[in-house]
Enzyme design. Structure first.
Site, PDB file in Angstrom:
ATOM      1  N   ASP A  47      61.729  65.925  84.464  1.00  0.00           N
ATOM      2  CA  ASP A  47      62.942  66.337  83.746  1.00  0.00           C
ATOM      3  C   ASP A  47      62.747  67.571  82.875  1.00  0.00           C
ATOM      4  O   ASP A  47      63.724  68.106  82.350  1.00  0.00           O
ATOM      5  CB  ASP A  47      63.430  65.197  82.842  1.00  0.00           C
ATOM      6  CG  ASP A  47      62.534  65.007  81.612  1.00  0.00           C
ATOM      7  OD1 ASP A  47      61.325  64.763  81.791  1.00  0.00           O
ATOM      8  OD2 ASP A  47      63.049  65.115  80.484  1.00  0.00           O
ATOM      9  N   ASP A  53      56.928  62.148  86.252  1.00  0.00           N
ATOM     10  CA  ASP A  53      56.808  62.220  84.805  1.00  0.00           C
ATOM     11  C   ASP A  53      57.239  60.865  84.253  1.00  0.00           C
ATOM     12  O   ASP A  53      57.849  60.055  84.965  1.00  0.00           O
ATOM     13  CB  ASP A  53      57.713  63.347  84.282  1.00  0.00           C
ATOM     14  CG  ASP A  53      57.759  63.403  82.768  1.00  0.00           C
ATOM     15  OD1 ASP A  53      56.689  63.415  82.140  1.00  0.00           O
ATOM     16  OD2 ASP A  53      58.876  63.405  82.222  1.00  0.00           O
ATOM     17  N   ASP A 108      58.308  59.997  80.264  1.00  0.00           N
ATOM     18  CA  ASP A 108      59.387  60.048  79.265  1.00  0.00           C
ATOM     19  C   ASP A 108      60.537  60.928  79.757  1.00  0.00           C
ATOM     20  O   ASP A 108      60.333  62.101  80.079  1.00  0.00           O
ATOM     21  CB  ASP A 108      58.860  60.613  77.941  1.00  0.00           C
ATOM     22  CG  ASP A 108      57.781  59.741  77.327  1.00  0.00           C
ATOM     23  OD1 ASP A 108      58.100  58.640  76.881  1.00  0.00           O
ATOM     24  OD2 ASP A 108      56.612  60.172  77.311  1.00  0.00           O
TER      25      ASP A 108
END
Length: 227
Positions: free
Chosen positions: A171, A9, A11
């Site tokens: 996250d 991922d 961001d």
């Protein structure tokens, strides 16, 4: 047997983009005469793309805009953010060393993000990170966002990997769900933007610093070898 592709991922996982995303959010709100969102509140709104960020920011203040006004706000946001995309956004501590070590061990990398592809490429270009990834794919690359498993499978294939042999690092809930939906293991970083503890999403391994990533990858790669 080839090593699994590692799909990241963006961001909240590869790069701490919150400062620039939130600064842009509050800039466009100020331009429209709307009140700002606090940094801590806005941080937990990041992860699904710009339009959801705008909607969450507005909802938090009890504001609903007609779709044409929201679209105009969205376009203003994209223009402003693109011009300030790497003012203060930086890779998380230890990332570069971890990528160097994994690359030396023969691993390849991809980015699977719900950020728009062109913004993702621009950000990684400005941080001199694009060259490290075999593919950089956003929610618009294949027309499906995470957690649709096709987004992850197609990203892995574009990077030259086997969609059945890859590792996701993320996250947020979308990262864990996309990996689980694709039948792939997932490593959670616990320093990202999700407001819920990452343990709740059932990742295979949790790391708190990128120093731990090579070991976590080696552990999951060994599990592939047993299959």
């Amino acid at each position: 047997m080839s090593l699994p592709i590692i799909a990241f991922d963006l961001d909240g996982t590869l790069v701490d983009t919150a400062p620039d995303l939130i600064a842009t959010l509050n800039w466009v709100f100020a331009e429209r005469g709307l009140p700002p969102v606090t940094y801590e509140e806005a941080r937990s709104m990041i992860g699904a793309g710009v339009k959801p960020l705008l909607k969450r920011g507005l909802t938090a203040q009890g504001i609903t805009l007609p779709e044409p006004e929201l679209e105009a706000l969205y376009n203003t946001y994209l223009e402003r953010y693109a011009a300030h995309i790497a003012d203060t956004s930086r890779p998380f501590p230890g990332l570069i060393a971890a990528l160097d070590r994994l690359e030396a061990d023969g691993y390849s990398f991809a980015v699977a993000t719900n950020k728009l592809e062109w913004l993702s490429v621009k950000l990684l270009d400005e941080l001199d990170l694009s060259r490290r990834f075999k593919a950089i794919c956003g929610q618009d690359t294949f027309g499906v966002p995470k957690p649709n498993p096709e987004m992850l499978r197609k990203t892995i294939a574009k990077a030259g990997g086997d969609p059945a042999r890859a590792i996701m690092v993320g996250d947020s809930e979308a990262d864990f769900r996309v990996a689980q939906n694709a039948g792939l293991p997932v490593i959670a970083v616990d320093f990202g933007y999700t407001p819920r503890p990452v343990q709740e999403f059932g990742p295979d391994i949790i790391i708190s610093h990128y120093d731990a990533l090579p070991g976590a990858v080696a552990e999951l790669t060994a599990q592939f070898a047993k299959v």
